[in-house]
Design a protein around this motif. Structure first.
Motif, mmCIF file in Angstrom:
data_model
loop_
_atom_site.group_PDB
_atom_site.id
_atom_site.type_symbol
_atom_site.label_atom_id
_atom_site.label_comp_id
_atom_site.label_asym_id
_atom_site.label_seq_id
_atom_site.Cartn_x
_atom_site.Cartn_y
_atom_site.Cartn_z
ATOM 1 N N SER A 1 0.847 -1.188 0.000
ATOM 2 C CA SER A 1 0.000 0.000 0.000
ATOM 3 C C SER A 1 0.886 1.243 0.000
ATOM 4 O O SER A 1 2.086 1.181 0.277
ATOM 5 C CB SER A 1 -0.908 -0.009 1.232
ATOM 6 O OG SER A 1 -0.139 -0.035 2.419
ATOM 7 N N ARG A 2 0.297 2.394 -0.309
ATOM 8 C CA ARG A 2 1.093 3.621 -0.455
ATOM 9 C C ARG A 2 1.786 4.024 0.843
ATOM 10 O O ARG A 2 2.843 4.659 0.811
ATOM 11 C CB ARG A 2 0.198 4.755 -0.955
ATOM 12 C CG ARG A 2 -0.296 4.541 -2.381
ATOM 13 C CD ARG A 2 -0.931 5.804 -2.945
ATOM 14 N NE ARG A 2 -1.409 5.570 -4.312
ATOM 15 C CZ ARG A 2 -0.650 5.643 -5.391
ATOM 16 N NH1 ARG A 2 0.633 5.950 -5.254
ATOM 17 N NH2 ARG A 2 -1.147 5.419 -6.590
ATOM 18 N N SER A 3 1.230 3.635 1.979
ATOM 19 C CA SER A 3 1.857 4.004 3.244
ATOM 20 C C SER A 3 3.220 3.344 3.411
ATOM 21 O O SER A 3 4.066 3.836 4.167
ATOM 22 C CB SER A 3 0.947 3.613 4.414
ATOM 23 O OG SER A 3 0.736 2.210 4.444
ATOM 24 N N GLY B 1 5.831 8.790 12.499
ATOM 25 C CA GLY B 1 5.245 8.745 11.163
ATOM 26 C C GLY B 1 6.138 9.343 10.100
ATOM 27 O O GLY B 1 7.214 9.886 10.366
ATOM 28 N N GLY B 2 5.677 9.217 8.875
ATOM 29 C CA GLY B 2 6.427 9.740 7.748
ATOM 30 C C GLY B 2 5.502 10.191 6.639
ATOM 31 O O GLY B 2 4.288 9.936 6.649
ATOM 32 N N VAL B 3 6.085 10.853 5.666
ATOM 33 C CA VAL B 3 5.335 11.388 4.531
ATOM 34 C C VAL B 3 5.265 10.337 3.434
ATOM 35 O O VAL B 3 6.266 9.704 3.099
ATOM 36 C CB VAL B 3 6.013 12.670 4.001
ATOM 37 C CG1 VAL B 3 5.308 13.176 2.752
ATOM 38 C CG2 VAL B 3 6.027 13.741 5.092
ATOM 39 N N MET B 4 4.086 10.139 2.886
ATOM 40 C CA MET B 4 3.926 9.208 1.776
ATOM 41 C C MET B 4 4.288 9.899 0.468
ATOM 42 O O MET B 4 3.963 11.064 0.263
ATOM 43 C CB MET B 4 2.488 8.692 1.702
ATOM 44 C CG MET B 4 2.103 7.763 2.842
ATOM 45 S SD MET B 4 0.523 6.932 2.529
ATOM 46 C CE MET B 4 -0.590 8.329 2.553
ATOM 47 N N LYS B 5 4.959 9.151 -0.389
ATOM 48 C CA LYS B 5 5.354 9.693 -1.688
ATOM 49 C C LYS B 5 4.846 8.795 -2.798
ATOM 50 O O LYS B 5 4.664 7.593 -2.622
ATOM 51 C CB LYS B 5 6.876 9.826 -1.762
ATOM 52 C CG LYS B 5 7.459 10.824 -0.762
ATOM 53 C CD LYS B 5 8.961 10.924 -0.908
ATOM 54 C CE LYS B 5 9.540 11.930 0.071
ATOM 55 N NZ LYS B 5 11.011 12.049 -0.038
ATOM 56 N N ILE C 1 4.526 14.296 -3.133
ATOM 57 C CA ILE C 1 4.019 14.031 -1.791
ATOM 58 C C ILE C 1 2.499 13.861 -1.833
ATOM 59 O O ILE C 1 1.792 14.615 -2.498
ATOM 60 C CB ILE C 1 4.407 15.182 -0.836
ATOM 61 C CG1 ILE C 1 5.937 15.254 -0.710
ATOM 62 C CG2 ILE C 1 3.773 14.980 0.534
ATOM 63 C CD1 ILE C 1 6.425 16.408 0.126
ATOM 64 N N VAL C 2 2.007 12.865 -1.095
ATOM 65 C CA VAL C 2 0.569 12.585 -1.060
ATOM 66 C C VAL C 2 -0.115 13.561 -0.112
ATOM 67 O O VAL C 2 0.316 13.771 1.022
ATOM 68 C CB VAL C 2 0.302 11.135 -0.624
ATOM 69 C CG1 VAL C 2 -1.193 10.867 -0.518
ATOM 70 C CG2 VAL C 2 0.962 10.162 -1.590
ATOM 71 N N ASN D 1 -3.698 19.029 2.705
ATOM 72 C CA ASN D 1 -2.749 18.790 3.794
ATOM 73 C C ASN D 1 -1.888 17.560 3.502
ATOM 74 O O ASN D 1 -2.367 16.586 2.909
ATOM 75 C CB ASN D 1 -3.499 18.579 5.116
ATOM 76 C CG ASN D 1 -4.260 19.816 5.543
ATOM 77 O OD1 ASN D 1 -3.786 20.947 5.383
ATOM 78 N ND2 ASN D 1 -5.468 19.622 6.086
ATOM 79 N N ILE D 2 -0.635 17.625 3.914
ATOM 80 C CA ILE D 2 0.270 16.495 3.736
ATOM 81 C C ILE D 2 -0.184 15.335 4.612
ATOM 82 O O ILE D 2 -0.474 15.508 5.802
ATOM 83 C CB ILE D 2 1.716 16.890 4.074
ATOM 84 C CG1 ILE D 2 2.219 17.960 3.103
ATOM 85 C CG2 ILE D 2 2.637 15.671 4.040
ATOM 86 C CD1 ILE D 2 3.606 18.475 3.431
ATOM 87 N N VAL D 3 -0.259 14.154 4.029
ATOM 88 C CA VAL D 3 -0.699 12.964 4.752
ATOM 89 C C VAL D 3 0.484 12.350 5.493
ATOM 90 O O VAL D 3 1.519 12.065 4.898
ATOM 91 C CB VAL D 3 -1.312 11.927 3.791
ATOM 92 C CG1 VAL D 3 -1.676 10.647 4.544
ATOM 93 C CG2 VAL D 3 -2.533 12.500 3.093
#
Length: 328
Positions: A94-96, A222-226, A231-232, A238-240
């Motif tokens: 998954s994207r996460s 946590g972290g940023v999804m790309k 960036i998602v 808002n940044i997820v």
């Protein structure tokens, strides 16, 4: 004594023909030229005669052919017992899993850990699946780890076409792949998804005897999804931020498996491999028969090499003074 490749022995039939052709050519030269010219054409000196040297070379070739045929002495068969572990490895794609809170991202770290695990599971058959909201087969159960590594290495964002993490799908695929096994296990590389309750998955795993091992990758921060587009972000821009879901731990504990948090240490995969073996120690033992053979090919091979060197060393050398005189 037997030959493993007896068809090579057919080549021995051509050696007499080579002897006839080789000796005949020499006689033809002697008949076609005068004795004086023939003596100048043919090198003189020490060593074996031409016919003897040809015979030595052909005998060398005969021994080489015998070596190629691999003579062996059969000593019977040996029973070899081997314990096997059948394991399905599921990658959360998954994207996460492409968040950057671990380096280089969660998914790439999962692949590296999987490669380390294979080094400690050389007695296992491993199958690989990828899943998000659905699952797909990457590699069936196999001991061909080189092919498995290649397939996993080339998994990437191109495989991500669906969103979400459904932990039930890898269990269903595991049941399909291991339905004939008396011990079933799945190792899931995941950040846990968003679900907080896994009673349905636990019930299914218990009903089908599946032990679930979880290797959790991610951080509470946590972290940023790309993605390919950058960036998602959510619907309002808002940044997820995606975080590790610790609730997935109960899925491993309630099914007899092991829950392990990610580590940058290279020794954690060895510990995980030992845990998998200890919980699957009742996996049935398979027997195979191996033939006990004594190889003999190196004896004719050594004789062939020695004869070839002897023939080569006996090549006649022209006298230097005679050669200088002929040039004048």
């Amino acid at each position: 004594m037997e030959f493993l490749y007896p068809y090579f022995l057919i080549s021995l039939l051509f050696l007499p023909l080579l002897w006839i052709v080789g000796t005949k050519n020499g006689d033809d030269l002697r008949r076609r030229f005068t004795p004086e010219l023939y003596n100048k054409m043919v090198a003189k000196g020490g060593g074996l005669g031409r016919r003897v040297r040809l015979g030595v070379l052909l005998v060398s070739a005969a021994f080489g052919i015998v070596a190629l045929s691999r003579p062996v002495i059969e000593r019977g068969e040996i029973k070899v017992e081997r314990q096997t572990v059948d394991l399905v490895v599921a990658f959360d794609i998954s994207r996460s899993m492409f968040a950057d809170d671990v380096y280089p991202n969660r998914f790439e770290l999962a692949k590296r850990k999987f490669f380390d695990l294979l080094e400690d599971l050389n007695d296992a058959r491993v199958g690989v699946i990828g899943f998000s909201s659905r699952a797909f087969l990457v590699a069936p159960l196999t001991r061909d780890f080189a092919s498995v590594k290649y397939l996993v290495e080339h998994m990437g964002l191109d495989f991500v076409s669906l969103r979400g993490t459904d932990m039930f799908t890898p269990l269903e695929v595991t049941e399909n792949l291991l339905h004939q096994s008396d011990k079933k296990a799945v190792l899931i590389f995941t950040d846990g998804g968003d679900k907080k309750e896994f009673s349905k998955e636990i019930a299914y795993a218990r009903a089908h005897g599946i032990k679930v091992f979880i290797y959790a990758i991610g951080t509470e921060k946590g972290g940023v999804m790309k993605s390919d587009g950058g960036i998602v972000r959510d619907s309002v821009g808002n940044i997820v931020i995606t975080r590790l879901n610790p609730a997935v731990k109960v899925l491993a504990e309630e099914t007899g498996g092991v829950y392990m948090r990610y580590s940058l240490s290279s020794g954690d995969m060895k510990q995980l491999a030992e845990a998998i073996r200890s919980r699957l120690k009742a996996t049935k033992t398979k027997e195979s028969l191996l033939k006990d053979r004594e190889e003999l090919f190196y004896y004719p091979l050594m004789v062939a090499i020695a004869l070839f060197l002897a023939a080569y060393a006996s090549l006649p050398k022209r006298d230097a003074k005679r050669a200088a005189g002929e040039m004048k």
